[in-house]
Design a protein around this motif. Structure first.
Motif, mmCIF file in Angstrom:
data_model
loop_
_atom_site.group_PDB
_atom_site.id
_atom_site.type_symbol
_atom_site.label_atom_id
_atom_site.label_comp_id
_atom_site.label_asym_id
_atom_site.label_seq_id
_atom_site.Cartn_x
_atom_site.Cartn_y
_atom_site.Cartn_z
ATOM 1 N N UNK A 102 -5.310 3.550 5.851
ATOM 2 C CA UNK A 102 -4.230 4.284 6.504
ATOM 3 C C UNK A 102 -4.273 4.020 8.004
ATOM 4 N N UNK A 103 -3.081 4.183 8.610
ATOM 5 C CA UNK A 103 -2.957 4.017 10.061
ATOM 6 C C UNK A 103 -3.198 5.377 10.708
ATOM 7 N N UNK A 104 -4.110 5.422 11.653
ATOM 8 C CA UNK A 104 -4.415 6.697 12.313
ATOM 9 C C UNK A 104 -3.783 6.775 13.699
ATOM 10 N N UNK A 105 -3.394 5.619 14.278
ATOM 11 C CA UNK A 105 -2.704 5.642 15.577
ATOM 12 C C UNK A 105 -1.989 4.301 15.760
ATOM 13 N N UNK A 106 -0.859 4.307 16.505
ATOM 14 C CA UNK A 106 -0.070 3.101 16.751
ATOM 15 C C UNK A 106 0.818 3.336 17.958
ATOM 16 N N UNK A 107 1.155 2.252 18.665
ATOM 17 C CA UNK A 107 2.099 2.339 19.779
ATOM 18 C C UNK A 107 3.516 1.963 19.356
ATOM 19 N N UNK A 108 3.723 1.743 18.036
ATOM 20 C CA UNK A 108 5.065 1.494 17.497
ATOM 21 C C UNK A 108 5.301 2.352 16.277
ATOM 22 N N UNK A 109 5.565 3.641 16.480
ATOM 23 C CA UNK A 109 5.720 4.529 15.312
ATOM 24 C C UNK A 109 6.851 4.061 14.396
ATOM 25 N N UNK A 110 6.546 4.029 13.121
ATOM 26 C CA UNK A 110 7.542 3.663 12.126
ATOM 27 C C UNK A 110 7.781 2.174 11.969
ATOM 28 N N UNK A 126 3.522 -0.151 8.335
ATOM 29 C CA UNK A 126 2.837 0.721 7.392
ATOM 30 C C UNK A 126 1.699 -0.087 6.790
ATOM 31 N N UNK A 127 0.819 0.576 6.081
ATOM 32 C CA UNK A 127 -0.281 -0.124 5.419
ATOM 33 C C UNK A 127 -0.400 0.413 3.998
ATOM 34 N N UNK A 128 -0.469 -0.489 3.058
ATOM 35 C CA UNK A 128 -0.614 -0.133 1.649
ATOM 36 C C UNK A 128 -1.888 -0.760 1.113
ATOM 37 N N UNK A 179 -0.198 -4.936 5.508
ATOM 38 C CA UNK A 179 0.624 -4.339 6.548
ATOM 39 C C UNK A 179 2.040 -4.920 6.471
ATOM 40 N N UNK A 180 3.002 -4.204 5.886
ATOM 41 C CA UNK A 180 4.392 -4.671 5.888
ATOM 42 C C UNK A 180 5.162 -4.094 7.073
ATOM 43 N N UNK A 181 6.232 -4.832 7.451
ATOM 44 C CA UNK A 181 7.161 -4.319 8.457
ATOM 45 C C UNK A 181 8.129 -3.396 7.739
#
Length: 785
Positions: free
Chosen positions: A294-302, A305-307, A317-319
């Protein structure tokens, strides 16, 4: 052991008592209290015991049978029967000694039941009744312990505590467990220390070392020994192998192979495409190695994602952003912090630390040459249907999203505008019409406009444009249907005979409003009137009493229908009313033919056309019948062979009627029969041309003039004949003259062949025939030919 010995002693005593004859036996009472008495027999013998596996050279002595009737004079004969009698056991008939002839195995058979009796040797009379006795085999330790399996399989969880049960093994000994220690087994471990131990009495294997780690060593081979005689010296033993595997427990956390992952992705990556794959390692297996990313932090919300791929334990990690596609010009790099954690956590190992790990992912967006982008996803434009050509109805706009910002050129996708109704300005994207529009034909037009980069024509995009054609009042209302109206001859004035309504292909916003009236040119002499009902319908009313179908059977009433739009449109519609005979209730009974014709919707011109078609069909039938009648006439050419095959060479001066045997006279066709019909047989003529009758040529003065005129006349007839075939054909001109009283000058018609014929009766054609005869160069005898 003492119990067994006592039991054997009692058995032998009982057998001995049974063998005593004539002595007082045991006494007692039965269940009814009646005294019982057993008489003793005269048998006498020792106890019968025999050791198994006897290894001596002589036969093993078992025991001796003796009867008190035996006086030693050899008159008594001992007979032995039962299990093994005569084979395993033999008896001396005189002395009663019993010997075993073979080595016996207690594990094979523990005892034998035999029967003995004493008879008189000379009279064979029984001296003693048959008695039963048992020979019991004493056990020796001649069998080693045997395990129930040659190989045992077992599993025990890793990191198990000391004394955790693993598996129980079992060994059996075939020796007699009730006699001595021959079958008493003791277990011991030969291989497998110090990891495992075994209980010496039960054979239960347990763990003996704490902290056995499957990731260090997973399989162990343990050898267990079973020894009889209670494990004492001289005992026999057997072994087995136990394969022990350590089962996995979740005692290891997942770990990333890197602390920083870096991926490069082009900005044209489609939605849902994977931009990178990461994987954490876990020393455990199976469900203990299952992990979740899972992603716990990012500078590009949304944006991402990670499956988790369960089969490969990978993080993909898909766009995922629908509203924010990757754009090199807007943001060129993204940073994410991801975490991996075991799905199934064992609380027993919480003390070993957290079962999770973290890593950083850097995603770099790469620039690509992108096609032009329209300002809108689609365009909707409106235009009135009376707009003139080249009217601009709207515009589209697209731009190059790249940094170089290339110019854009616009064009119409002609596959969506095959009728070339619209066009677009290549520079500014203005959309205009090329011809007038008709809303009643097409209310909507769906086209596509293409935007292409000037510098790279391969980069293009398209946008749908929906053009709505706005309505104007350009159609006049008409009758809603084709009304069939009649009026009774006995109708009364101001009587309603029909209700009419109207229809208009236009679609005004407030709905249709129709006005009905009688045409002005018919108002003064009208026999009917029109009443507007103000609800888009009108009544047709009679204006007088009684109508006479004999005087006039059909009336045409012009009705003017107008709409309420601007500009107002109107049309004159003719309502045909026929006069019919009705009963008193007003039901139609009879209408004349003209009225019926009008009812059927046929005009006078249509009726005339139908009659002409009927006449033409009748003429064709008559012509066909005439042709069939002509076919039934006697053919002019009797022979079926072609006339070209009937060329005859005459080398004599004529043979009279004998010449007809070689020449087919049928080829001399009758001119009148030819002229009866010149119609083509291969096609049906569009117009019937009657046969042309030509007058007979007058007598000619020159020698060959009549024949020449005849041929020219026939040639002219064939050239001017419209029914002649449009190709070369063979015309046979066989002419014998016309108007002859005898109808034929051929010898075929001659009644007699004697002498010359008198041809003076050929009033008109006689001279001409003489000329023909002179042409043939013959005398009077050649005239027949």
């Amino acid at each position: 052991e003492k119990t067994i010995f006592t039991l054997d002693k009692l058995l032998i005593t009982y057998m001995f008592d049974r063998g005593r004859k004539g002595s007082t036996g045991w006494t007692g009472q039965d269940t009814n209290g009646v005294s019982l008495r057993r008489s003793k027999r005269g048998w006498m013998w020792n106890q019968f015991f025999l050791l198994e596996e006897y290894t001596g050279s002589d036969q093993q002595y078992v025991g001796k049978l003796h009867s008190d009737s035996d006086r030693g004079d050899g008159s008594v004969k001992y007979v032995l029967t039962g299990e093994g009698a005569g084979t395993l056991f033999k008896i001396d008939e005189k002395s009663g000694d019993i010997h075993a002839t073979k080595r016996l195995d207690r594990e094979e058979k523990a005892y034998y039941i035999l029967h003995a009796k004493a008879v008189n040797r000379f009279t064979n009379q029984a001296l003693e009744g048959e008695s039963e006795f048992i020979i019991k085999i004493h056990d020796i330790n001649d069998n080693e312990p045997r395990f129930t399996k040659d190989l045992y399989m077992a599993r025990v969880p890793e990191m198990s505590d000391i004394g955790t049960s693993v598996i129980q093994v079992t060994a059996t000994d075939a020796d007699d467990a009730t006699y001595g220690n021959s079958a008493k087994v003791v277990y011991s471990i030969l291989e497998g220390q110090p990891y495992f131990s075994v209980d010496p009495e039960t054979g239960l294997i347990k763990t003996a070392l704490p902290g056995m780690d499957r990731e260090v060593k997973e399989n162990y081979q343990v050898v267990i020994q079973a020894k009889d005689m209670a494990g004492q010296m001289g005992g026999l033993s057997g072994t087995t192998t136990v394969s022990i595997s350590l089962s996995d427990v979740n005692d290891n956390p997942p770990r990333f192979t890197k602390t920083l992952y870096e991926f490069r992705v082009p900005e044209s990556t489609e939605l849902g495409s994977a931009v990178g794959v990461i994987r954490a390692m876990d020393a455990d297996i199976g469900e203990n190695a299952e992990m979740d990313y899972r992603i716990i932090s990012t500078d590009g919300p949304g944006m991402f994602d990670i499956t988790t791929n369960k089969s490969k334990q990978q993080g993909i990690l898909p766009h995922t952003s629908v509203f924010q596609p990757l754009d090199f010009e807007k943001k060129r790099q993204y940073s994410l912090r991801v975490q991996v954690e075991n799905v199934h956590i064992n609380p027993r190992f919480f003390s070993m630390g957290p079962f999770k790990d973290e890593a950083t992912i850097k995603i770099i967006v790469e620039d690509v040459d992108e096609p032009p982008v329209f300002e809108r996803a689609s365009y909707v434009m409106e235009v009135k249907e009376d707009a003139p050509r080249n009217t601009v109805i709207g515009s589209v706009s697209a731009s190059d999203p790249d940094d170089k910002n290339s110019l854009v050129r616009y064009s119409i996708d002609r596959r969506t505008d095959m009728d070339r109704v619209f066009n677009v300005h290549a520079g500014n994207g203005s959309v205009f019409i090329l011809r007038e529009l008709d809303r009643e034909e097409y209310a909507w037009h769906n086209i596509s406009i293409i935007a292409t980069e000037f510098n790279n024509p391969r980069q293009s995009s398209r946008v749908p444009v929906y053009v709505r054609v706005l309505d104007i009042n350009d159609n006049a209302p008409t009758f809603a249907t084709n009304y069939e109206t009649f009026v009774c001859e006995n109708a009364k004035a101001n009587q309603r005979i029909q209700t009419v309504s109207a229809t208009d292909p236009d679609e005004p916003l407030g709905g249709h409003r129709f006005f009905f009236s009688l045409a002005q040119e018919a108002a003064g002499k009208a026999n009917f009137s029109v009443r507007d009902n103000k609800d888009n319908t009108a009544w047709i009313l009679t204006r007088r009493n009684n109508y006479n179908s004999l005087q006039k059977s059909i009336y045409h009433v012009p009705v003017v229908i107008s709409d309420g739009e601007f500009p107002m449109q109107s049309s004159t519609n003719t309502l045909t009313i026929r006069v019919c005979t009705c009963d008193r209730e007003g039901n139609m009974k009879l209408c004349n033919a003209e009225a019926l014709t009008a009812r059927a919707g046929l005009s006078t011109g249509a009726m005339v056309a139908i009659l002409l078609c009927i006449i033409i069909l009748l003429m064709i039938v008559v012509l066909f019948a005439a042709l069939r009648r002509q076919r039934k006439k006697e053919p002019l050419i009797i022979s079926k062979e072609d006339v070209r095959d009937n060329v005859v060479s005459y080398n004599d001066e004529g043979g009279g009627e004998e010449d007809t045997q070689a020449f087919d006279i049928g080829t001399l066709r009758n001119p009148e029969a030819i002229e009866e019909s010149k119609q083509r047989r291969d096609i049906v003529p569009e117009t019937f041309y009657p046969p042309i009758r030509r007058p007979v040529l007058p007598p000619a003065q020159d020698n060959n003039g009549d024949v020449r005129d005849f041929i020219n006349q026939r040639l002219q007839d064939n050239d001017s004949d419209p029914t002649a075939p449009p190709y070369d054909s063979l015309a046979t001109y066989a002419y014998e003259g016309n108007g002859s009283i005898a109808e034929s000058l051929s010898s075929l018609e001659s009644v007699t062949t004697e002498g010359d014929q008198d041809y003076n009766y050929l009033s008109e054609w006689g001279p001409r025939f003489k000329k023909l005869a002179d042409m043939y160069g013959g005398d009077n005898s050649d005239r027949d030919s």
